[in-house]
Design a protein around this motif. Structure first.
Motif, PDB file in Angstrom:
ATOM      1  N   LEU A 361       3.890 -10.893  -9.108  1.00 15.13           N
ATOM      2  CA  LEU A 361       3.255 -12.056  -8.470  1.00 15.13           C
ATOM      3  C   LEU A 361       3.228 -11.883  -6.949  1.00 15.13           C
ATOM      4  N   ASP A 362       4.360 -11.398  -6.395  1.00 19.52           N
ATOM      5  CA  ASP A 362       4.411 -11.146  -4.945  1.00 19.52           C
ATOM      6  C   ASP A 362       3.354 -10.129  -4.538  1.00 19.52           C
ATOM      7  N   ALA A 363       3.224  -9.073  -5.338  1.00 17.54           N
ATOM      8  CA  ALA A 363       2.258  -8.006  -5.018  1.00 17.54           C
ATOM      9  C   ALA A 363       0.833  -8.561  -5.047  1.00 17.54           C
ATOM     10  N   ILE A 364       0.565  -9.436  -5.999  1.00 12.61           N
ATOM     11  CA  ILE A 364      -0.781 -10.023  -6.091  1.00 12.61           C
ATOM     12  C   ILE A 364      -1.052 -10.917  -4.880  1.00 12.61           C
ATOM     13  N   ALA A 365      -0.042 -11.749  -4.529  1.00 12.82           N
ATOM     14  CA  ALA A 365      -0.220 -12.664  -3.397  1.00 12.82           C
ATOM     15  C   ALA A 365      -0.438 -11.872  -2.106  1.00 12.82           C
ATOM     16  N   LEU A 366       0.379 -10.824  -1.937  1.00 11.84           N
ATOM     17  CA  LEU A 366       0.279 -10.001  -0.729  1.00 11.84           C
ATOM     18  C   LEU A 366      -1.062  -9.267  -0.689  1.00 11.84           C
ATOM     19  N   GLY A 367      -1.390  -8.624  -1.810  1.00  8.28           N
ATOM     20  CA  GLY A 367      -2.612  -7.824  -1.874  1.00  8.28           C
ATOM     21  C   GLY A 367      -3.859  -8.662  -1.672  1.00  8.28           C
ATOM     22  N   SER A 368      -3.848  -9.885  -2.187  1.00  7.88           N
ATOM     23  CA  SER A 368      -5.042 -10.729  -2.089  1.00  7.88           C
ATOM     24  C   SER A 368      -4.996 -11.603  -0.841  1.00  7.88           C
ATOM     25  N   ASN A 369      -3.910 -11.423  -0.066  1.00  7.42           N
ATOM     26  CA  ASN A 369      -3.739 -12.194   1.152  1.00  7.42           C
ATOM     27  C   ASN A 369      -3.840 -13.693   0.863  1.00  7.42           C
ATOM     28  N   SER A 370      -3.191 -14.104  -0.200  1.00  8.40           N
ATOM     29  CA  SER A 370      -3.255 -15.528  -0.550  1.00  8.40           C
ATOM     30  C   SER A 370      -1.879 -16.031  -1.000  1.00  8.40           C
ATOM     31  N   THR A 371      -1.892 -17.131  -1.714  1.00  6.15           N
ATOM     32  CA  THR A 371      -0.633 -17.804  -2.032  1.00  6.15           C
ATOM     33  C   THR A 371      -0.079 -17.381  -3.397  1.00  6.15           C
TER      34      THR A 371
END
Ligand SMILES: Cc1cc2nc3c(=O)[nH]c(=O)nc-3n(C[C@H](O)[C@H](O)[C@H](O)COP(=O)(O)OP(=O)(O)OC[C@H]3O[C@@H](n4cnc5c(N)ncnc54)[C@H](O)[C@@H]3O)c2cc1C
Length: 393
Positions: A361-371
């Motif tokens: 989940l952290d990787a997705i939030a970071l990669g997509s520059n979102s929450t």
């Protein structure tokens, strides 16, 4: 997020359900090798079993093994109950067998359950000693949970002797000895007529005794090459490779969680699937716990295994786990997901799978520059598309 068409997983296998948990196949042990080195704290074994013609499985399936209890354990129970083992009892199907046979292959005399304690209380009735009464019923659940932890049936009858008066009563007290499941570690197409598993032998010391898991102990110590063991194949359509053979897959399998990914990789390799493969493996020490090291390193060298990331927690001062390797590579992880990768986790359900999900989940939030809220939605979509699959235990 990319738009993907819903990719169905592979069609269910159509193996004839000739052999089941109630009617298992007697399989010959072809290989039983220790995978972990002498320095390891763990005893993990690789087992190869022979299959009858027509028995087939898909990557993601499991094999069920019907264990028997150790002879010494059976003897200890017989002795504690003042029995010879020759006594006759009726099994769960009302078939007459010897008491020894019942203790060996029908009754769960291994780890103690709260239900067994309560059933002994029922049998004892007014004769139940106060110490046993203190563990009975819903009001004493916490005390009973604490009592059963790390204990086996033998501890119960040693602590509260004389309450079992008939061998048949054990069918009331104890649960059935059930088969244990093991993720299949081979691709049928790479090993026709065989099924492989990766088993960690459960051993622990508690309440002054060395103990072992019923089935893993059975496989680790009493299943040499050439013996026959009862098994059955178990379909798992919730853990399947993508039908799209070009789809990338990310596999996270520390410890024995590696098993189905050996199967996935062998299958994709032998079938010539073109999709990229990324494997995360973790254990305690590279020198002794790197399961299937040569095979995976060869796959990586050959360019078939696109990425291989390992985490050996005890190889350095600070512990490193698969989720740390994921975090270090979170930009690439997100890029793989964006290109339609399927994400798989296998192994420990209690902690590892949750930690891996949080890291994803952290990787997705970071990669997509979102929450993190967006990441949760992204993961929910992946689940719907069957691009996030778990085989945890
Ligand atoms: C779908 C699925 C796939 C699986 N795949 C694999 C696989 O690939 N490889 C694999 O090795 N296992 C796998 N397992 C787990 C496996 O089925 C068994 O649960 C495992 O081998 C233990 O079974 P056992 O009979 O040896 O131990 P049991 O006799 O069932 O004893 C295990 C129990 O012992 C107790 N215990 C263990 N350690 C301690 C301790 N230190 N102190 C006190 N009590 C303790 C705990 O209560 C524990 O639950 C899988 C399970 C499932 C459901």
């Amino acid at each position: 997020m990319i738009e993907t068409t819903v990719a169905p997983t592979e069609a269910p296998a159509k193996h004839a359900p000739k052999y089941t948990r109630n009617q298992p196949y007697s399989s010959k042990v072809l290989v039983n090798d220790r995978l972990t080195g002498p320095e390891s704290e763990k005893d993990t074994i690789h087992i190869e079993l022979e299959l009858e013609e027509g028995m087939h499985y898909l990557p993601g399936d499991a094999v069920g093994v019907l264990p028997t209890n150790r002879d010494e354990q059976v003897d200890t129970v017989l002795k504690a109950l003042n029995c010879t083992g020759e006594e006759r009892v009726l099994d769960h199907y009302k078939v007459e067998i010897s008491f020894r046979e019942a203790l060996s292959s029908r009754l769960a005399i291994g780890k103690l359950t709260r239900s067994a304690v309560n059933q002994l209380g029922k049998i004892a009735g007014d004769k139940a000693p106060a110490a046993l009464k203190a563990h009975l019923g819903p009001d004493n659940k916490a005390i009973a949970e604490e009592y059963v932890w790390g204990r086996e049936f033998i501890d119960l009858i040693n602590d509260f002797p004389g309450l079992i008066t008939e061998p048949q009563q054990l069918f009331q007290v104890l649960a059935r000895l059930t088969p244990r499941m093991y993720s299949i570690a081979s691709a049928y197409e790479a090993h026709p007529g065989q099924v492989h598993t990766t088993v960690r032998v459960v051993r622990y010391h508690s309440h002054n005794l060395d103990r072992q898991g019923v089935c893993s102990g059975f496989m680790g110590e009493r299943m040499p090459v050439g013996t026959q063991i009862p098994i059955f194949l178990h379909e798992n359509n919730n853990f399947r490779l993508p039908v799209d053979t070009n789809a990338p897959v990310i596999m996270v399998g520390p410890g024995t969680g590696i098993a189905p990914f050996r199967s996935f990789l062998e299958y994709r390799q032998i079938m010539g699937h073109k999709g990229d493969n990324w494997l995360f493996f973790g254990e305690q020490r590279s020198v002794s716990d790197y399961l299937y090291k040569d095979q995976f390193q060869t796959m990586e060298k050959d360019g078939f295994l696109t990425r291989l990331d390992t985490a050996f927690s005890r190889d350095q001062k600070s512990k490193v786990y698969v989720q740390d390797r994921m975090r270090e590579n979170s930009a690439d992880l997100y890029a793989w997901l964006e290109s339609g990768a399927y994400f798989y986790i296998c192994g420990d359900a209690e902690r590892m799978a949750k930690d891996v999900e949080r890291t994803l989940l952290d990787a997705i939030a970071l990669g997509s520059n979102s929450t993190l809220e967006f990441a949760a939605e992204y993961l929910a979509t992946m689940k719907k598309e069957k691009r996030y699959q778990l085989d945890v235990y």
